[in-house]
Design an enzyme around this catalytic site. Structure first.
Site, short mmCIF file in Angstrom:
data_model
loop_
_atom_site.label_atom_id
_atom_site.label_comp_id
_atom_site.label_asym_id
_atom_site.label_seq_id
_atom_site.Cartn_x
_atom_site.Cartn_y
_atom_site.Cartn_z
N LYS A 44 0.69 -1.15 -0.02
CA LYS A 44 0.12 0.12 -0.20
C LYS A 44 0.82 1.29 -0.05
O LYS A 44 2.16 1.18 0.36
CB LYS A 44 -0.94 0.07 1.27
CG LYS A 44 -0.22 0.08 2.39
CD LYS A 44 -1.10 0.12 3.51
CE LYS A 44 -0.37 0.25 4.97
NZ LYS A 44 -1.43 0.23 6.28
N ARG A 142 -11.05 0.22 14.73
CA ARG A 142 -10.65 1.19 13.34
C ARG A 142 -11.75 0.47 12.33
O ARG A 142 -12.94 0.48 12.56
CB ARG A 142 -9.49 1.23 13.36
CG ARG A 142 -8.96 2.31 12.39
CD ARG A 142 -7.41 2.36 12.24
NE ARG A 142 -6.88 1.26 11.54
CZ ARG A 142 -5.76 0.82 11.12
NH1 ARG A 142 -4.80 1.90 11.57
NH2 ARG A 142 -5.27 -0.38 10.66
N TYR A 277 14.22 30.55 7.16
CA TYR A 277 13.07 31.32 7.83
C TYR A 277 12.94 31.43 9.18
O TYR A 277 13.26 30.57 10.19
CB TYR A 277 11.87 30.81 7.29
CG TYR A 277 11.54 30.94 5.73
CD1 TYR A 277 11.47 31.87 5.24
CD2 TYR A 277 11.39 29.49 5.09
CE1 TYR A 277 11.03 32.05 3.81
CE2 TYR A 277 11.11 29.62 3.76
CZ TYR A 277 11.03 31.00 3.36
OH TYR A 277 11.01 31.05 1.87
N MET A 325 10.41 24.62 1.86
CA MET A 325 9.40 23.72 0.93
C MET A 325 10.50 22.85 -0.11
O MET A 325 10.18 21.58 -0.20
CB MET A 325 8.46 24.37 0.01
CG MET A 325 7.68 23.62 -0.81
SD MET A 325 6.48 24.74 -1.96
CE MET A 325 5.22 25.35 -0.61
#
Length: 389
Positions: A44, A142, A277, A325
């Site tokens: 998966k 779940r 930043y 990013m």
């Protein structure tokens, strides 16, 4: 500003090297632990970020006999790639591609009556029975059908559908909540509940091909949970499901993914220079800075700001300041490796590089997330696709 440069190369900005030889060896090690139980290779989420189709092929070549995906779309993509054999997918919503799954001979998991109604309708439309596995909620809370009246209804209606030739009940299964926490009381409780729910179904006539509850940690440490099939996900990729259980090497496993990038810039910076930043890192003195051209858009956790380890020029460095990013910076401490030098974020650790577990510890998460979140901008380079010799 001064900087150093290497000779021009064809190096990629970044790459995730996937060692299929290691994956095959891991599958064989897991088969040995499973003994008489079959092995499902869980692929998966693009094989936990490793590339679903090549990893599925390698796992089958090494002796896995089932494949597992979360979504129907993932399962159908494997079929479209030519992968045959037993294949289970388990995460469904109303209106899903039930008929396509039935026609592709995919086992579908049912956790409630709505799903049974949709798959039987798809089977009628397809003109063939659906292969279904009934999932029991034994305590994870779940997906899965609750014990008691709900389970009785699902089993009874599935048997009626089987008698009508609409379905074939191929499996009974569940999933552990805390198999990665040795000695947790829920493990024994869930195992007892699973045995009870399986016994109920079989007493009423269900004859499954497979019964399964063991995930990677249970496969490695709880042989009494193996039943007919074990589902190996993260362990197949050479990552320990829990540091408390042991390192990959403790289980005879080897990490499959190595993530690296090429330094995009090396430059001198004075003391007191803010980096990235927010200036959460300020150089303590005159130094050199290296720019690593990957960031959170590539799946590098922003939580690794100030903590993520990177091997550059034979030394561990740490992310200096915030991960942006597309890039982050490391303080090279005055060293001047050439631009283009490899920066290894994580790998097996053979060359002294960090591992995915090191990144997980630095970010306060689990190694599953570290490898799975690496984005599509990072090309997967599959190596050792064929057996040596």
């Amino acid at each position: 500003m001064t900087e150093t440069a290497a000779e021009p190369t064809a190096a990629l900005r970044a790459r995730a090297e996937i060692d299929l030889g290691a994956l095959r060896a891991n599958v064989r090690a897991l088969r040995a632990r499973a003994k008489s139980a079959a092995v499902m290779a869980v692929v998966k989420s693009d094989a936990y970020g490793h590339g679903a189709v090549p990893c599925a092929r390698a796992a089958l070549a090494a002796g896995a006999t089932w494949l597992g995906t979360a979504t129907a779309e993932e399962a159908l993509a494997l079929r479209a790639a030519g992968l045959s054999g037993r294949l289970l997918c388990w995460l469904w919503v109303p209106g899903g591609p039930w008929r396509e799954a039935v026609e592709a001979d995919i086992d579908v998991s049912l956790s409630g009556m709505w799903a049974l109604r949709e798959v039987t309708a798809a089977a009628r439309a397809a003109g063939r029975p659906a292969r279904v596995q009934l999932k029991a909620d034994t305590g994870l809370g779940r997906n899965g059908c609750q014990p008691g009246a709900d389970w009785a209804e699902l089993v009874g209606e599935a048997l009626r559908a089987e008698a009508e030739g609409l379905v074939r009940i191929t499996g009974l299964w569940s999933h552990f909540a805390c198999a990665d926490e040795p000695g947790h009381p829920s493990i024994a409780a869930q195992l007892t509940r699973f045995r009870e729910m399986v016994a109920y179904a079989e007493e009423r006539g269900v004859r499954p091909e497979v019964r399964h509850i063991a995930n990677s940690p249970a496969t490695l440490t709880l042989p009494e949970t193996h039943f007919d099939l074990v589902r190996t996900g993260i362990a197949m990729y050479g990552v320990s499901p829990s540091p408390e259980l042991g390192t990959p090497a403790d289980f005879g496993l080897r990490p499959v993914m190595t993530l690296s990038a090429s330094l995009a810039l090396v430059k001198h910076a004075p003391g007191g220079h803010g980096v990235s930043y927010g200036h959460h890192y300020v150089t303590p003195g005159e130094t050199t800075l290296g720019l690593v051209p990957v960031g959170y858009a590539d799946g590098i956790p922003r939580h690794a700001s100030g903590t993520g380890p990177v091997l550059v020029d034979g030394k561990w460095r740490t992310v200096a300041g915030r991960v942006a990013m597309d890039q982050f910076v490391v303080d090279l401490g005055g060293d001047e490796p050439p631009v283009g030098t490899e920066a290894v974020l994580f790998g097996p650790g053979d060359r002294g590089e960090p591992t995915a577990e090191d990144w997980a510890q630095a970010c306060g998460t689990i190694a599953y997330e570290i490898v799975t979140r690496i984005g599509t901008r990072v090309p997967r380079v599959h190596v050792n696709e064929r057996e040596a010799g």
